[in-house]
Design a protein around this motif. Sequence first.
Motif, PDB file in Angstrom:
ATOM      1  N   CYS A 130     -38.932 -35.103  43.732  1.00 15.07           N
ATOM      2  CA  CYS A 130     -39.275 -36.871  43.674  1.00 15.07           C
ATOM      3  C   CYS A 130     -40.211 -37.447  44.437  1.00 15.07           C
ATOM      4  N   LEU A 131     -40.642 -38.085  43.938  1.00 15.38           N
ATOM      5  CA  LEU A 131     -41.750 -39.888  44.087  1.00 15.38           C
ATOM      6  C   LEU A 131     -41.292 -40.463  43.947  1.00 15.38           C
ATOM      7  N   PRO A 132     -41.619 -41.663  44.208  1.00 18.04           N
ATOM      8  CA  PRO A 132     -40.713 -43.131  44.559  1.00 18.04           C
ATOM      9  C   PRO A 132     -42.256 -43.259  42.836  1.00 18.04           C
ATOM     10  N   THR A 133     -41.341 -44.021  42.326  1.00 19.49           N
ATOM     11  CA  THR A 133     -42.243 -44.113  40.862  1.00 19.49           C
ATOM     12  C   THR A 133     -42.691 -45.474  40.579  1.00 19.49           C
ATOM     13  N   GLY A 134     -42.953 -46.304  42.143  1.00 21.65           N
ATOM     14  CA  GLY A 134     -43.502 -47.842  42.188  1.00 21.65           C
ATOM     15  C   GLY A 134     -42.870 -48.833  42.197  1.00 21.65           C
ATOM     16  N   ASP A 135     -40.591 -48.225  41.561  1.00 29.80           N
ATOM     17  CA  ASP A 135     -40.202 -50.171  41.436  1.00 29.80           C
ATOM     18  C   ASP A 135     -38.876 -50.146  42.062  1.00 29.80           C
ATOM     19  N   GLY A 136     -39.251 -49.107  43.124  1.00 29.00           N
ATOM     20  CA  GLY A 136     -37.936 -48.454  43.551  1.00 29.00           C
ATOM     21  C   GLY A 136     -37.206 -47.647  43.271  1.00 29.00           C
ATOM     22  N   GLY A 137     -37.676 -47.178  42.147  1.00 28.90           N
ATOM     23  CA  GLY A 137     -37.024 -46.129  42.315  1.00 28.90           C
ATOM     24  C   GLY A 137     -37.623 -43.857  42.745  1.00 28.90           C
ATOM     25  N   PHE A 138     -37.382 -43.273  42.065  1.00 26.99           N
ATOM     26  CA  PHE A 138     -37.280 -42.463  41.935  1.00 26.99           C
ATOM     27  C   PHE A 138     -37.846 -41.188  40.403  1.00 26.99           C
ATOM     28  N   THR A 139     -38.133 -40.349  40.489  1.00 29.81           N
ATOM     29  CA  THR A 139     -38.927 -39.399  39.853  1.00 29.81           C
ATOM     30  C   THR A 139     -39.195 -38.221  39.746  1.00 29.81           C
ATOM     31  N   GLU A 140     -38.753 -37.266  38.782  1.00 29.15           N
ATOM     32  CA  GLU A 140     -39.796 -36.061  39.047  1.00 29.15           C
ATOM     33  C   GLU A 140     -41.155 -35.997  38.813  1.00 29.15           C
ATOM     34  N   PRO A 141     -41.973 -34.949  38.573  1.00 31.45           N
ATOM     35  CA  PRO A 141     -43.353 -35.182  38.392  1.00 31.45           C
ATOM     36  C   PRO A 141     -43.400 -35.233  35.890  1.00 31.45           C
ATOM     37  N   PRO A 142     -42.903 -34.080  35.884  1.00 35.37           N
ATOM     38  CA  PRO A 142     -42.057 -34.559  34.429  1.00 35.37           C
ATOM     39  C   PRO A 142     -42.350 -35.954  33.809  1.00 35.37           C
ATOM     40  N   ALA A 143     -41.697 -37.009  34.230  1.00 30.25           N
ATOM     41  CA  ALA A 143     -41.397 -38.351  33.773  1.00 30.25           C
ATOM     42  C   ALA A 143     -43.058 -39.150  34.412  1.00 30.25           C
ATOM     43  N   LEU A 144     -43.333 -38.960  35.561  1.00 25.82           N
ATOM     44  CA  LEU A 144     -44.340 -39.421  36.345  1.00 25.82           C
ATOM     45  C   LEU A 144     -45.441 -38.538  35.183  1.00 25.82           C
ATOM     46  N   TYR A 145     -45.445 -37.910  35.369  1.00 24.23           N
ATOM     47  CA  TYR A 145     -46.582 -37.643  34.164  1.00 24.23           C
ATOM     48  C   TYR A 145     -47.108 -39.046  32.526  1.00 24.23           C
ATOM     49  N   SER A 146     -45.954 -39.301  32.661  1.00 23.04           N
ATOM     50  CA  SER A 146     -46.163 -39.432  31.100  1.00 23.04           C
ATOM     51  C   SER A 146     -46.108 -41.062  31.669  1.00 23.04           C
ATOM     52  N   ARG A 147     -46.099 -41.061  32.834  1.00 22.93           N
ATOM     53  CA  ARG A 147     -46.573 -43.050  33.497  1.00 22.93           C
ATOM     54  C   ARG A 147     -47.788 -42.982  34.100  1.00 22.93           C
ATOM     55  N   ARG A 148     -47.875 -41.859  35.087  1.00 18.58           N
ATOM     56  CA  ARG A 148     -49.768 -42.111  35.370  1.00 18.58           C
ATOM     57  C   ARG A 148     -50.220 -40.668  34.927  1.00 18.58           C
ATOM     58  N   ALA A 149     -51.873 -40.587  34.973  1.00 18.58           N
ATOM     59  CA  ALA A 149     -52.707 -39.961  34.758  1.00 18.58           C
ATOM     60  C   ALA A 149     -52.013 -38.429  36.104  1.00 18.58           C
ATOM     61  N   ALA A 150     -52.153 -37.567  34.566  1.00 17.19           N
ATOM     62  CA  ALA A 150     -51.866 -36.070  35.803  1.00 17.19           C
ATOM     63  C   ALA A 150     -51.916 -35.630  37.240  1.00 17.19           C
ATOM     64  N   THR A 151     -53.727 -35.966  37.534  1.00 17.36           N
ATOM     65  CA  THR A 151     -54.308 -35.785  38.510  1.00 17.36           C
ATOM     66  C   THR A 151     -53.979 -36.681  39.740  1.00 17.36           C
ATOM     67  N   ASP A 152     -53.410 -37.735  39.209  1.00 18.20           N
ATOM     68  CA  ASP A 152     -53.076 -38.568  40.054  1.00 18.20           C
ATOM     69  C   ASP A 152     -51.146 -38.235  40.740  1.00 18.20           C
ATOM     70  N   VAL A 153     -50.734 -38.244  39.608  1.00 19.99           N
ATOM     71  CA  VAL A 153     -49.479 -37.643  40.177  1.00 19.99           C
ATOM     72  C   VAL A 153     -49.533 -36.813  40.797  1.00 19.99           C
ATOM     73  N   MET A 154     -50.489 -35.314  40.810  1.00 18.28           N
ATOM     74  CA  MET A 154     -50.602 -33.951  42.056  1.00 18.28           C
ATOM     75  C   MET A 154     -50.964 -34.316  42.979  1.00 18.28           C
ATOM     76  N   ARG A 155     -51.703 -35.416  43.031  1.00 17.76           N
ATOM     77  CA  ARG A 155     -52.492 -35.724  44.120  1.00 17.76           C
ATOM     78  C   ARG A 155     -51.261 -36.469  45.516  1.00 17.76           C
ATOM     79  N   ALA A 156     -50.356 -36.942  44.404  1.00 19.42           N
ATOM     80  CA  ALA A 156     -49.390 -37.818  45.326  1.00 19.42           C
ATOM     81  C   ALA A 156     -48.193 -37.045  46.087  1.00 19.42           C
ATOM     82  N   TYR A 157     -48.140 -36.302  44.886  1.00 17.96           N
ATOM     83  CA  TYR A 157     -47.076 -35.174  45.427  1.00 17.96           C
ATOM     84  C   TYR A 157     -47.495 -34.546  46.754  1.00 17.96           C
ATOM     85  N   LEU A 158     -48.916 -33.694  46.764  1.00 17.33           N
ATOM     86  CA  LEU A 158     -49.642 -33.131  47.887  1.00 17.33           C
ATOM     87  C   LEU A 158     -49.409 -33.970  48.598  1.00 17.33           C
TER      88      LEU A 158
END
Length: 279
Positions: A130-158
């Motif tokens: 999981c990663l933070p969603t930015g609003d106090g919650g957490f979720t996994e990459p599949p959901a984050l990909y629908s909210r942010r640029a995929a490259t940003d999600v990947m960099r946040a994970y690493l």
Amino acid sequence: MLPADSHVHSEWSWDARNGSMEATCARAVEIGLPAIAFTEHVDHTVWSVEPGEFDADGYLSSLCTPDGHLIPPRFDPAGYLAEIERCRSLFPGLRILSGLEVGEPHWHADAVAKLLEAGPFDRVIGSLHCLPTGDGGFTEPPALYSRRAATDVMRAYLAEIPALVAGSEVFSVLTHIDYPVRYWPEQAGPFDLTAFEEEYRHALRATAESGRALEINTRLPMNAAIVRWWREEGGQAVTFGSDAHEPSALARGFREAAEMAGALGFRPGADPYDFWGRA
């Protein structure tokens, strides 16, 4: 002989009554595995699940609150360890290790410490799902990909990997560092590993400096460049995990992964359950 499988679990669904551990041990003997570790997946992070999100059988939805938050179920350590012992008696020629995969242990130090007191656990591996969603919650990459640029999600994970490594000392292996790649969105175009080389190297360097081993997870074939970067950044050992949630998936891709690790300078240890170290 295949290398030992250090990462076999039935994510959140272990049940001594369903025979899955026994069936997996039988499969290990059948295919010639010398050792196996059941690193049962235990999470503490509550995360949001969107309808239909990689949940074909509806299992995740069954764990969710009405507002869509998944609360990981309780783990039964006594039942799990009893099943380990039962399988050891049934398969005396197979080295069976107990273990845990702890998700985001750097965020849940007290809960993880209490969990480990229920041991003994032979092998503990650490993961980031999981990663933070930015609003106090957490979720996994599949959901984050629908909210942010995929490259940003990947960099946040690493970028979170060094924090995971620095924030917890309970695990000896970092698992599936390429986890977000499993769900890379088609609309983002083909995944280009080289675009994230700097971020990967930083995460691998931090892990190497901590003295951990890197898991070569074969659920998705790991790009050999990651293992090469691992060695170049000081990584001393690798281990192998098929991330098998069912017996038929045990040791998938191991021959190819072992050949890759060998070509990049890693060799088996003295015992079949040892990590593979630098030649």
